[in-house]
Design a protein around this motif. Structure first.
Motif, PDB file in Angstrom:
ATOM      1  N   SER A 149     -20.209  78.058  -6.396  1.00  0.00           N
ATOM      2  CA  SER A 149     -20.597  77.488  -7.683  1.00  0.00           C
ATOM      3  C   SER A 149     -20.478  75.966  -7.631  1.00  0.00           C
ATOM      4  N   GLU A 150     -20.894  75.319  -8.724  1.00  0.00           N
ATOM      5  CA  GLU A 150     -20.802  73.858  -8.800  1.00  0.00           C
ATOM      6  C   GLU A 150     -19.358  73.389  -8.783  1.00  0.00           C
ATOM      7  N   GLN A 151     -18.457  74.242  -9.256  1.00  0.00           N
ATOM      8  CA  GLN A 151     -17.042  73.885  -9.274  1.00  0.00           C
ATOM      9  C   GLN A 151     -16.380  74.123  -7.922  1.00  0.00           C
ATOM     10  N   GLY A 152     -17.084  74.749  -6.992  1.00  0.00           N
ATOM     11  CA  GLY A 152     -16.517  75.022  -5.679  1.00  0.00           C
ATOM     12  C   GLY A 152     -15.955  76.418  -5.545  1.00  0.00           C
ATOM     13  N   LYS A 153     -16.181  77.274  -6.540  1.00  0.00           N
ATOM     14  CA  LYS A 153     -15.665  78.638  -6.490  1.00  0.00           C
ATOM     15  C   LYS A 153     -16.644  79.551  -5.749  1.00  0.00           C
ATOM     16  N   ILE A 154     -16.104  80.586  -5.125  1.00  0.00           N
ATOM     17  CA  ILE A 154     -16.938  81.583  -4.469  1.00  0.00           C
ATOM     18  C   ILE A 154     -17.506  82.493  -5.553  1.00  0.00           C
ATOM     19  N   LEU A 155     -18.826  82.642  -5.565  1.00  0.00           N
ATOM     20  CA  LEU A 155     -19.467  83.472  -6.579  1.00  0.00           C
ATOM     21  C   LEU A 155     -19.213  84.948  -6.304  1.00  0.00           C
ATOM     22  N   SER A 156     -19.225  85.747  -7.354  1.00  0.00           N
ATOM     23  CA  SER A 156     -18.928  87.173  -7.217  1.00  0.00           C
ATOM     24  C   SER A 156     -20.078  87.911  -6.543  1.00  0.00           C
ATOM     25  N   ARG A 157     -19.765  89.087  -6.106  1.00  0.00           N
ATOM     26  CA  ARG A 157     -20.730  89.926  -5.413  1.00  0.00           C
ATOM     27  C   ARG A 157     -21.868  90.335  -6.333  1.00  0.00           C
ATOM     28  N   ARG A 158     -21.567  90.566  -7.595  1.00  0.00           N
ATOM     29  CA  ARG A 158     -22.587  90.955  -8.570  1.00  0.00           C
ATOM     30  C   ARG A 158     -23.583  89.822  -8.804  1.00  0.00           C
ATOM     31  N   VAL A 159     -23.093  88.608  -8.841  1.00  0.00           N
ATOM     32  CA  VAL A 159     -23.966  87.445  -9.035  1.00  0.00           C
ATOM     33  C   VAL A 159     -24.809  87.198  -7.786  1.00  0.00           C
ATOM     34  N   ASN A 160     -24.184  87.355  -6.617  1.00  0.00           N
ATOM     35  CA  ASN A 160     -24.864  87.086  -5.350  1.00  0.00           C
ATOM     36  C   ASN A 160     -25.841  88.165  -4.934  1.00  0.00           C
ATOM     37  N   ARG A 161     -25.686  89.389  -5.487  1.00  0.00           N
ATOM     38  CA  ARG A 161     -26.473  90.548  -5.084  1.00  0.00           C
ATOM     39  C   ARG A 161     -26.291  90.840  -3.591  1.00  0.00           C
ATOM     40  N   LEU A 162     -25.032  90.845  -3.143  1.00  0.00           N
ATOM     41  CA  LEU A 162     -24.713  91.118  -1.751  1.00  0.00           C
ATOM     42  C   LEU A 162     -24.072  92.488  -1.622  1.00  0.00           C
ATOM     43  N   THR A 163     -24.112  93.011  -0.404  1.00  0.00           N
ATOM     44  CA  THR A 163     -23.361  94.235  -0.141  1.00  0.00           C
ATOM     45  C   THR A 163     -21.892  93.863   0.030  1.00  0.00           C
ATOM     46  N   LEU A 164     -21.037  94.871   0.037  1.00  0.00           N
ATOM     47  CA  LEU A 164     -19.605  94.621   0.173  1.00  0.00           C
ATOM     48  C   LEU A 164     -19.293  93.949   1.506  1.00  0.00           C
ATOM     49  N   LYS A 165     -19.918  94.409   2.557  1.00  0.00           N
ATOM     50  CA  LYS A 165     -19.675  93.846   3.890  1.00  0.00           C
ATOM     51  C   LYS A 165     -20.151  92.390   3.957  1.00  0.00           C
ATOM     52  N   GLN A 166     -21.320  92.115   3.387  1.00  0.00           N
ATOM     53  CA  GLN A 166     -21.839  90.747   3.382  1.00  0.00           C
ATOM     54  C   GLN A 166     -20.939  89.823   2.580  1.00  0.00           C
ATOM     55  N   GLN A 167     -20.448  90.302   1.416  1.00  0.00           N
ATOM     56  CA  GLN A 167     -19.573  89.468   0.589  1.00  0.00           C
ATOM     57  C   GLN A 167     -18.286  89.137   1.322  1.00  0.00           C
ATOM     58  N   ARG A 168     -17.718  90.109   2.030  1.00  0.00           N
ATOM     59  CA  ARG A 168     -16.499  89.856   2.795  1.00  0.00           C
ATOM     60  C   ARG A 168     -16.746  88.803   3.876  1.00  0.00           C
ATOM     61  N   LEU A 169     -17.870  88.929   4.590  1.00  0.00           N
ATOM     62  CA  LEU A 169     -18.176  87.962   5.650  1.00  0.00           C
ATOM     63  C   LEU A 169     -18.420  86.568   5.077  1.00  0.00           C
ATOM     64  N   ILE A 170     -19.111  86.488   3.939  1.00  0.00           N
ATOM     65  CA  ILE A 170     -19.357  85.192   3.288  1.00  0.00           C
ATOM     66  C   ILE A 170     -18.042  84.561   2.861  1.00  0.00           C
ATOM     67  N   THR A 171     -17.140  85.357   2.286  1.00  0.00           N
ATOM     68  CA  THR A 171     -15.845  84.843   1.835  1.00  0.00           C
ATOM     69  C   THR A 171     -15.037  84.306   3.005  1.00  0.00           C
ATOM     70  N   ILE A 172     -15.009  85.039   4.107  1.00  0.00           N
ATOM     71  CA  ILE A 172     -14.274  84.588   5.300  1.00  0.00           C
ATOM     72  C   ILE A 172     -14.889  83.304   5.844  1.00  0.00           C
ATOM     73  N   ALA A 173     -16.230  83.244   5.878  1.00  0.00           N
ATOM     74  CA  ALA A 173     -16.907  82.045   6.392  1.00  0.00           C
ATOM     75  C   ALA A 173     -16.621  80.831   5.508  1.00  0.00           C
ATOM     76  N   ILE A 174     -16.616  81.013   4.183  1.00  0.00           N
ATOM     77  CA  ILE A 174     -16.334  79.901   3.264  1.00  0.00           C
ATOM     78  C   ILE A 174     -14.902  79.411   3.460  1.00  0.00           C
ATOM     79  N   LYS A 175     -13.962  80.339   3.590  1.00  0.00           N
ATOM     80  CA  LYS A 175     -12.564  79.949   3.771  1.00  0.00           C
ATOM     81  C   LYS A 175     -12.350  79.233   5.098  1.00  0.00           C
TER      82      LYS A 175
END
Length: 101
Positions: A41-67
């Motif tokens: 998001s503009e504030q620097g927060k990781i967007l939720s899976r529902r907003v991103n329209r990602l699968t659970l596995k994709q959301q986990r990988l995105i979160t790890i990559a962002i961190k």
């Protein structure tokens, strides 16, 4: 036939299937900043899976990559633009005070 005895039918809605935000060729990695920045998001927060329209596995990988990108200083932990505006306004309000004698 009497209308009250007819079964209830929902009207069929046609909808366009939305394309997934991550293509099959996209690699989810901390170095892929163009991909990662879409899920913050503009504030620097990781967007939720529902907003991103990602699968659970994709959301986990995105979160790890962002961190990982944050730890390696490729991404800020939070957006500092608003923080600078706030500190400037506070510093102006708490300027040097003169004492009355």
């Amino acid at each position: 036939m009497n209308k009250s005895k007819q079964p209830f039918h929902k009207p069929k809605r046609s909808f366009r299937r939305r394309l997934p935000p991550i293509g099959s060729g996209d690699r989810i990695d901390y170095r892929n900043m163009s991909l990662i920045s879409r899920f913050i998001s503009e504030q620097g927060k990781i967007l939720s899976r529902r907003v991103n329209r990602l699968t659970l596995k994709q959301q986990r990988l995105i979160t790890i990559a962002i961190k990982q990108a944050r730890i390696l200083s490729l991404l800020p932990f939070l957006n500092n633009e608003k923080q600078f505006e706030r500190t400037e306004s506070i510093s102006r309000a708490t300027g040097p005070r003169t004492r009355k004698k």
